[in-house]
Motif scaffolding. Structure first.
Motif, PDB file in Angstrom:
ATOM      1  N   ALA A  33       0.847  -1.198   0.000  1.00 18.67           N
ATOM      2  CA  ALA A  33       0.000   0.000   0.000  1.00 18.67           C
ATOM      3  C   ALA A  33       0.882   1.247   0.000  1.00 18.67           C
ATOM      4  O   ALA A  33       1.950   1.263   0.601  1.00 18.67           O
ATOM      5  N   ILE A  34       0.419   2.276  -0.685  1.00 25.03           N
ATOM      6  CA  ILE A  34       1.154   3.541  -0.753  1.00 25.03           C
ATOM      7  C   ILE A  34       1.017   4.273   0.578  1.00 25.03           C
ATOM      8  O   ILE A  34      -0.078   4.418   1.111  1.00 25.03           O
ATOM      9  N   ASN A  35       2.156   4.728   1.092  1.00 24.09           N
ATOM     10  CA  ASN A  35       2.186   5.502   2.334  1.00 24.09           C
ATOM     11  C   ASN A  35       3.328   6.502   2.202  1.00 24.09           C
ATOM     12  O   ASN A  35       4.455   6.233   2.616  1.00 24.09           O
ATOM     13  N   THR A  36       3.064   7.648   1.593  1.00 27.51           N
ATOM     14  CA  THR A  36       4.107   8.634   1.324  1.00 27.51           C
ATOM     15  C   THR A  36       3.571  10.043   1.514  1.00 27.51           C
ATOM     16  O   THR A  36       2.358  10.252   1.508  1.00 27.51           O
ATOM     17  N   ASN A  37       4.501  10.980   1.666  1.00 21.54           N
ATOM     18  CA  ASN A  37       4.088  12.379   1.725  1.00 21.54           C
ATOM     19  C   ASN A  37       4.340  13.096   0.398  1.00 21.54           C
ATOM     20  O   ASN A  37       4.107  14.288   0.290  1.00 21.54           O
ATOM     21  N   ILE A  38       4.820  12.386  -0.610  1.00 21.32           N
ATOM     22  CA  ILE A  38       4.968  12.958  -1.946  1.00 21.32           C
ATOM     23  C   ILE A  38       3.559  13.161  -2.506  1.00 21.32           C
ATOM     24  O   ILE A  38       2.702  12.290  -2.381  1.00 21.32           O
ATOM     25  N   THR A  39       3.315  14.301  -3.134  1.00 23.20           N
ATOM     26  CA  THR A  39       1.976  14.580  -3.673  1.00 23.20           C
ATOM     27  C   THR A  39       1.944  14.594  -5.194  1.00 23.20           C
ATOM     28  O   THR A  39       0.872  14.615  -5.774  1.00 23.20           O
ATOM     29  N   ASP A  40       3.109  14.573  -5.844  1.00 21.48           N
ATOM     30  CA  ASP A  40       3.169  14.573  -7.303  1.00 21.48           C
ATOM     31  C   ASP A  40       3.331  13.139  -7.806  1.00 21.48           C
ATOM     32  O   ASP A  40       4.264  12.429  -7.389  1.00 21.48           O
ATOM     33  N   LEU A  45       6.694   8.199  -8.899  1.00 20.61           N
ATOM     34  CA  LEU A  45       7.166   7.164  -9.817  1.00 20.61           C
ATOM     35  C   LEU A  45       8.688   7.235  -9.940  1.00 20.61           C
ATOM     36  O   LEU A  45       9.373   6.214  -9.829  1.00 20.61           O
ATOM     37  N   ASN A  46       9.232   8.422 -10.159  1.00 13.27           N
ATOM     38  CA  ASN A  46      10.682   8.576 -10.287  1.00 13.27           C
ATOM     39  C   ASN A  46      11.407   8.168  -9.007  1.00 13.27           C
ATOM     40  O   ASN A  46      12.480   7.570  -9.062  1.00 13.27           O
ATOM     41  N   HIS A  47      10.816   8.457  -7.865  1.00  9.14           N
ATOM     42  CA  HIS A  47      11.399   8.081  -6.574  1.00  9.14           C
ATOM     43  C   HIS A  47      11.486   6.552  -6.460  1.00  9.14           C
ATOM     44  O   HIS A  47      12.519   6.012  -6.039  1.00  9.14           O
ATOM     45  N   ILE A  48      10.429   5.870  -6.846  1.00  6.55           N
ATOM     46  CA  ILE A  48      10.420   4.400  -6.782  1.00  6.55           C
ATOM     47  C   ILE A  48      11.433   3.825  -7.762  1.00  6.55           C
ATOM     48  O   ILE A  48      12.228   2.944  -7.416  1.00  6.55           O
ATOM     49  N   ILE A 127      11.527   2.863   1.481  1.00  2.00           N
ATOM     50  CA  ILE A 127      11.897   4.089   0.759  1.00  2.00           C
ATOM     51  C   ILE A 127      10.745   5.069   0.629  1.00  2.00           C
ATOM     52  O   ILE A 127      10.970   6.267   0.590  1.00  2.00           O
ATOM     53  N   GLN A 128       9.525   4.567   0.565  1.00  2.00           N
ATOM     54  CA  GLN A 128       8.422   5.526   0.436  1.00  2.00           C
ATOM     55  C   GLN A 128       8.177   6.260   1.748  1.00  2.00           C
ATOM     56  O   GLN A 128       7.693   7.376   1.752  1.00  2.00           O
ATOM     57  N   ARG A 129       8.556   5.684   2.849  1.00  2.00           N
ATOM     58  CA  ARG A 129       8.419   6.347   4.149  1.00  2.00           C
ATOM     59  C   ARG A 129       9.612   7.244   4.450  1.00  2.00           C
ATOM     60  O   ARG A 129       9.545   8.092   5.321  1.00  2.00           O
ATOM     61  N   SER A 130      10.717   7.053   3.755  1.00  3.00           N
ATOM     62  CA  SER A 130      11.935   7.803   4.050  1.00  3.00           C
ATOM     63  C   SER A 130      12.006   9.152   3.346  1.00  3.00           C
ATOM     64  O   SER A 130      12.985   9.853   3.472  1.00  3.00           O
ATOM     65  N   VAL A 131      10.971   9.506   2.609  1.00  2.00           N
ATOM     66  CA  VAL A 131      10.948  10.786   1.918  1.00  2.00           C
ATOM     67  C   VAL A 131      10.789  11.890   2.949  1.00  2.00           C
ATOM     68  O   VAL A 131       9.853  11.873   3.746  1.00  2.00           O
TER      69      VAL A 131
END
Length: 141
Positions: A33-40, A45-48, A127-131
């Motif tokens: 499941a997506i759990n990030t503070n990125i809004t774009d 996608l580029n982060h992943i 990595i999605q939480r480390s943003v």
């Protein structure tokens, strides 16, 4: 002994027909499941892609052209381990309109073996939480 899966994963490419055939064939799936503070969407996608050593098989020009002003993005990613094992990822995300424009959705990972699917899922979760959360500017306060 703890090993980092990123030491063994390399970007790989395949045709969409090959991707679909492998997707249907591979037995192991991990759904994150997506759990990030990125809004774009494109930034996420580029982060992943950057942090998983994967190749985005969905052409980026196609992603931007079909999603300009859109709140939905779907992309397929591919990587291969140094041992020749393929890892497939389908990213399907949506930006919610209300409030913070939070991204929701799922990342599905498929592989022939459980180890790759679980390890890559753990990596994506981390990595999605480390943003870092953007700091508020004095003007915004």
């Amino acid at each position: 002994i703890q090993l980092d899966i990123m030491d063994y994963i390399r970007p790989a490419e395949c045709k969409s027909e090959e991707f679909r055939a492998m997707w249907a064939e591979f037995e192991w799936e991990n759904k994150v499941a997506i759990n990030t503070n990125i809004t774009d969407l494109r930034e996420f996608l580029n982060h992943i892609v950057t942090n998983t050593n994967m190749t985005c098989l969905t052409p980026l020009g196609e992603v931007s052209a079909t999603n300009i002003g859109s709140d939905f993005l779907a992309a397929n990613l591919h990587a291969r381990s140094v041992f020749g094992e393929d890892a497939l990822v389908n990213l399907s995300i949506e930006r919610k309109d209300e409030g913070e424009k939070k991204i929701t959705g799922y990342i599905r990972i498929r592989s022939k073996t459980q180890g790759i699917a679980l390890s890559l899922g753990d990596r994506i979760t981390t990595i999605q939480r480390s943003v870092p959360i953007p700091e508020a500017t004095p003007e915004a306060v």
